[in-house]
Design a protein around this motif. Structure first.
Motif, PDB file in Angstrom:
ATOM      1  N   ARG A   1      11.845   1.279   8.839  1.00  0.00           N
ATOM      2  CA  ARG A   1      11.903   0.659  10.172  1.00  0.00           C
ATOM      3  C   ARG A   1      13.156   1.078  10.929  1.00  0.00           C
ATOM      4  O   ARG A   1      13.102   1.400  12.129  1.00  0.00           O
ATOM      5  CB  ARG A   1      11.848  -0.857  10.051  1.00  0.00           C
ATOM      6  CG  ARG A   1      10.478  -1.397   9.656  1.00  0.00           C
ATOM      7  CD  ARG A   1      10.529  -2.900   9.503  1.00  0.00           C
ATOM      8  NE  ARG A   1       9.219  -3.427   9.110  1.00  0.00           N
ATOM      9  CZ  ARG A   1       9.002  -4.695   8.800  1.00  0.00           C
ATOM     10  NH1 ARG A   1      10.010  -5.576   8.839  1.00  0.00           N
ATOM     11  NH2 ARG A   1       7.790  -5.104   8.460  1.00  0.00           N
ATOM     12  N   GLN A   2      14.292   1.083  10.236  1.00  0.00           N
ATOM     13  CA  GLN A   2      15.535   1.491  10.899  1.00  0.00           C
ATOM     14  C   GLN A   2      15.470   2.954  11.334  1.00  0.00           C
ATOM     15  O   GLN A   2      15.943   3.315  12.421  1.00  0.00           O
ATOM     16  CB  GLN A   2      16.711   1.264   9.942  1.00  0.00           C
ATOM     17  CG  GLN A   2      17.022  -0.208   9.699  1.00  0.00           C
ATOM     18  CD  GLN A   2      18.172  -0.398   8.725  1.00  0.00           C
ATOM     19  OE1 GLN A   2      18.724   0.588   8.218  1.00  0.00           O
ATOM     20  NE2 GLN A   2      18.528  -1.649   8.460  1.00  0.00           N
ATOM     21  N   ARG A   3      14.881   3.826  10.499  1.00  0.00           N
ATOM     22  CA  ARG A   3      14.749   5.224  10.882  1.00  0.00           C
ATOM     23  C   ARG A   3      13.864   5.385  12.112  1.00  0.00           C
ATOM     24  O   ARG A   3      14.148   6.180  13.024  1.00  0.00           O
ATOM     25  CB  ARG A   3      14.157   6.017   9.718  1.00  0.00           C
ATOM     26  CG  ARG A   3      15.129   6.223   8.556  1.00  0.00           C
ATOM     27  CD  ARG A   3      14.449   6.977   7.434  1.00  0.00           C
ATOM     28  NE  ARG A   3      15.318   7.097   6.270  1.00  0.00           N
ATOM     29  CZ  ARG A   3      14.944   7.615   5.111  1.00  0.00           C
ATOM     30  NH1 ARG A   3      13.678   8.032   4.961  1.00  0.00           N
ATOM     31  NH2 ARG A   3      15.796   7.701   4.105  1.00  0.00           N
TER      32      ARG A   3
ATOM     33  N   GLU B   1      13.325   6.590  17.950  1.00  0.00           N
ATOM     34  CA  GLU B   1      12.914   6.187  19.297  1.00  0.00           C
ATOM     35  C   GLU B   1      14.097   6.180  20.266  1.00  0.00           C
ATOM     36  O   GLU B   1      13.982   6.605  21.420  1.00  0.00           O
ATOM     37  CB  GLU B   1      12.275   4.803  19.239  1.00  0.00           C
ATOM     38  CG  GLU B   1      10.899   4.797  18.581  1.00  0.00           C
ATOM     39  CD  GLU B   1      10.309   3.408  18.528  1.00  0.00           C
ATOM     40  OE1 GLU B   1      11.028   2.457  18.935  1.00  0.00           O
ATOM     41  OE2 GLU B   1       9.149   3.269  18.095  1.00  0.00           O
ATOM     42  N   GLN B   2      15.254   5.729  19.791  1.00  0.00           N
ATOM     43  CA  GLN B   2      16.441   5.730  20.652  1.00  0.00           C
ATOM     44  C   GLN B   2      16.853   7.145  21.027  1.00  0.00           C
ATOM     45  O   GLN B   2      17.213   7.422  22.185  1.00  0.00           O
ATOM     46  CB  GLN B   2      17.593   5.006  19.941  1.00  0.00           C
ATOM     47  CG  GLN B   2      17.380   3.503  19.810  1.00  0.00           C
ATOM     48  CD  GLN B   2      18.512   2.838  19.046  1.00  0.00           C
ATOM     49  OE1 GLN B   2      19.423   3.520  18.562  1.00  0.00           O
ATOM     50  NE2 GLN B   2      18.451   1.512  18.946  1.00  0.00           N
ATOM     51  N   LYS B   3      16.806   8.081  20.066  1.00  0.00           N
ATOM     52  CA  LYS B   3      17.183   9.461  20.356  1.00  0.00           C
ATOM     53  C   LYS B   3      16.221  10.090  21.371  1.00  0.00           C
ATOM     54  O   LYS B   3      16.640  10.805  22.297  1.00  0.00           O
ATOM     55  CB  LYS B   3      17.190  10.280  19.066  1.00  0.00           C
ATOM     56  CG  LYS B   3      18.357   9.937  18.151  1.00  0.00           C
ATOM     57  CD  LYS B   3      18.316  10.805  16.886  1.00  0.00           C
ATOM     58  CE  LYS B   3      19.485  10.469  15.979  1.00  0.00           C
ATOM     59  NZ  LYS B   3      19.461  11.279  14.730  1.00  0.00           N
ATOM     60  N   VAL B   4      14.924   9.833  21.191  1.00  0.00           N
ATOM     61  CA  VAL B   4      13.932  10.382  22.138  1.00  0.00           C
ATOM     62  C   VAL B   4      14.155   9.831  23.539  1.00  0.00           C
ATOM     63  O   VAL B   4      14.099  10.568  24.549  1.00  0.00           O
ATOM     64  CB  VAL B   4      12.506  10.083  21.635  1.00  0.00           C
ATOM     65  CG1 VAL B   4      11.476  10.415  22.708  1.00  0.00           C
ATOM     66  CG2 VAL B   4      12.214  10.876  20.367  1.00  0.00           C
ATOM     67  N   ASN B   5      14.443   8.550  23.653  1.00  0.00           N
ATOM     68  CA  ASN B   5      14.705   7.945  24.967  1.00  0.00           C
ATOM     69  C   ASN B   5      15.952   8.520  25.611  1.00  0.00           C
ATOM     70  O   ASN B   5      15.999   8.777  26.825  1.00  0.00           O
ATOM     71  CB  ASN B   5      14.829   6.435  24.834  1.00  0.00           C
ATOM     72  CG  ASN B   5      13.518   5.783  24.434  1.00  0.00           C
ATOM     73  OD1 ASN B   5      12.444   6.269  24.806  1.00  0.00           O
ATOM     74  ND2 ASN B   5      13.591   4.690  23.693  1.00  0.00           N
ATOM     75  N   GLU B   6      17.000   8.777  24.804  1.00  0.00           N
ATOM     76  CA  GLU B   6      18.227   9.360  25.357  1.00  0.00           C
ATOM     77  C   GLU B   6      17.978  10.776  25.873  1.00  0.00           C
ATOM     78  O   GLU B   6      18.481  11.172  26.934  1.00  0.00           O
ATOM     79  CB  GLU B   6      19.309   9.370  24.279  1.00  0.00           C
ATOM     80  CG  GLU B   6      19.841   7.984  23.960  1.00  0.00           C
ATOM     81  CD  GLU B   6      20.857   8.031  22.830  1.00  0.00           C
ATOM     82  OE1 GLU B   6      21.082   9.141  22.294  1.00  0.00           O
ATOM     83  OE2 GLU B   6      21.418   6.967  22.483  1.00  0.00           O
ATOM     84  N   ILE B   7      17.184  11.560  25.125  1.00  0.00           N
ATOM     85  CA  ILE B   7      16.890  12.926  25.567  1.00  0.00           C
ATOM     86  C   ILE B   7      16.088  12.913  26.875  1.00  0.00           C
ATOM     87  O   ILE B   7      16.345  13.699  27.805  1.00  0.00           O
ATOM     88  CB  ILE B   7      16.125  13.676  24.464  1.00  0.00           C
ATOM     89  CG1 ILE B   7      17.050  13.921  23.270  1.00  0.00           C
ATOM     90  CG2 ILE B   7      15.581  14.996  24.974  1.00  0.00           C
ATOM     91  CD1 ILE B   7      16.334  14.418  22.036  1.00  0.00           C
TER      92      ILE B   7
END
Length: 524
Positions: free
Chosen positions: A64-66, A71-77
């Motif tokens: 779940r943490q991964r 998802e956070q990295k994709v949103n930042e990109i």
């Protein structure tokens, strides 16, 4: 006051005694219940770990943490791409020229990078720095089967080393005269002609070659001392609580003795280099200076020859004579004398305590000089004729002479539980009671009501070994106890759950040393 008040007082005393006996019995039952609870908790922990429910939960949380991090990295990109400004348009001619030059340079760079990566990419990847992963090893739960298996593995793994040490000691002891003589002649010739190192390397190659043939199925025995195969015991699948407890105690005792020997060696080496005993360290200091000056002045060939000859003579001849003649060893074997005289930390502590007690005794004797006791008063009469326990007179309870009574330090005794590992029944395995020490005996009075057969009397002169022992930390006194070995018992008797363990051990050990020293002086 009439006879009724006397009867009432005696009744109150008997009532108080019975109440104290009941409390002691309840305390003993509670200690046994603590032991059973400890083992049941271990079994419950083992059953929980077999289900692997907790490990599955932890893996699910990690996944779940991964997922959340990805998802956070994709949103930042996506945010960074949307926030970039659009490129400014250039004129058409200049744009086409710039595009052509850019494409050519980009193609050349890509080709060069591809060629470099194909040739040296593998080596470059090896030198890439990566953060170290802190992996935590999972500890296995306590299991009787795993414990016995690890003990057998350790015994099998240490067997080659022990066999090698046995063969070396057999060579030094001239177990086989012909083998030792041949080894001595070959070694001295090799050292004299400068072939000592090639000889040892050839022996290592020969040993590996023989091991290869043995692994192929050849039956080769290259040992001076004949090997004795130990009987293989089949592992028990189901162990009772008492057998598991006994196994843990045996392993703890072996580990305690092994750690004690290792601690003695390390403490002696530390005290040798820390000038704890200056006269011993001074000899080492002078020897090191002499070796340093000799290494600067004498050629290395002569130093190696002299050291090799001395090692051979010492190993084959001098050690053999010293082992056969202990008096010569005690007088002339300098390394042995220095090693035996080096103190350990407990010995240093005992010496300091002895010096402090001597100083206190001298000051006390000086302060009480001239003081005299009143006439007609005897020491025995002043401290009462007989010492009494909760069940009667002391000498009657333990069937001893009237002169035997507890020392002043333990007039009330030390509460403890007697663990007799020779017995298999739970009622006889652990007994609660009180421990006393007299001038000649070690007496244990059981708290359970009944015959005097449950009491234990040990003669101090019959004791072969006394050691500090720790049973279980869940018991009173953090599980501290004393292990006493006698010829009549196969395994040491353990007086555990003692709150004042150190005081009891010092009292018993000092009285035991008095008895043994008096017996040795009378024999001499």
């Amino acid at each position: 006051a009439g006879p009724g008040t006397i009867n009432m007082a005696s009744g109150i005393q008997e009532y108080n005694r019975t109440e104290s006996d009941r409390l002691n019995e309840i305390k003993g039952h509670l200690e046994i219940a603590l032991l059973e609870k400890h083992f049941l908790q271990e079994e419950l922990r083992k059953l929980r770990e077999e289900t692997n429910a907790e490990t599955l939960k932890q893996e699910l949380e990690k996944e779940r943490q991964r997922r959340i991090e990805l998802e956070q990295k994709v949103n930042e990109i996506l945010k960074t791409r949307t926030e970039e400004p659009p490129p400014t348009p250039l004129p058409t001619k200049a744009q086409t020229q710039a595009n052509g030059t850019d494409k050519r340079s980009h193609m050349m760079c890509s080709r060069v990078q591809k060629w470099i990566y194909d040739k040296f990419g593998e080596y470059i990847e090896d030198f890439r720095f990566q953060p170290e992963e802190n992996t935590v090893e999972t500890e296995e739960p306590l299991s009787a089967r795993r414990l016995t298996e690890n003990m057998r593995r350790l015994k099998r793994g240490a067997k080659p080393v022990t066999n090698f040490v046995k063969n070396l000691s057999a060579l030094s002891d001239w177990y086989s005269i012909y083998t030792s003589a041949i080894a001595f002649i070959i070694y001295m010739n090799a050292v004299w002609h400068g072939w000592a190192i090639p000889m040892f390397l050839f022996l290592a190659i020969l040993r590996l070659s023989l091991n290869y043939l043995i692994a192929r199925g050849w039956r080769i025995q290259w040992s001076i001392v004949p090997e004795v195969s130990d009987p293989i015991e089949p592992p028990k699948e189901d162990l009772t609580v008492s057998e598991k407890f006994q196994l843990v105690l045996d392993v703890a005792q072996k580990a305690q003795n092994l750690f004690g020997k290792m601690s003695d060696i390390l403490e002696k080496i530390k005290n040798l280099f820390m000038w704890v005993q200056p006269e011993t360290t001074q000899k080492l200091y002078i020897a090191l200076w002499a070796a340093f000056i000799a290494s600067c002045c004498i050629p290395y060939r002569i130093i190696g020859l002299s050291m090799g000859l001395y090692a051979g003579i010492k190993f084959f001849l001098i050690d053999f004579i010293f082992k056969r003649c202990p008096r010569l060893r005690a007088k002339y074997d300098t390394p042995y004398i220095i090693w035996m005289n080096l103190p350990t930390d407990p010995q240093l502590k005992e010496r300091t305590n002895a010096t402090v007690s001597r100083r206190l005794q001298t000051t006390a004797s000086r302060s009480y000089v001239g003081a005299s006791a009143p006439a007609g008063v005897n020491r025995d009469e002043d401290s009462s004729r007989f010492h009494t326990t909760k069940r009667g007179n002391f000498h009657e309870v333990f069937n001893l002479s009237e002169n035997e009574r507890p020392l002043a330090v333990c007039e009330n005794g030390w509460r403890c539980c007697l663990i007799n590992r020779d017995r298999k029944m739970p009622t006889d395995y652990i007994r609660n009671g009180v421990l006393y020490v007299t001038e000649n005996y070690l007496c244990f009075e059981s708290s359970k009501s009944g015959s005097s057969k449950r009491n234990k009397v040990i003669k101090l002169s019959d004791i072969t070994d006394i050691q500090k022992y720790k049973v279980l930390s869940v018991l009173p006194g953090s599980g501290m106890g004393i292990a006493v070995s006698t010829p009549s018992t196969q395994k040491p008797l353990v007086f555990g759950a003692m709150v004042h363990r150190d005081e009891a051990f010092e009292t018993i050990f000092s009285q035991y040393m008095k008895i043994t020293s008096a017996a040795a002086s009378s024999e001499s």
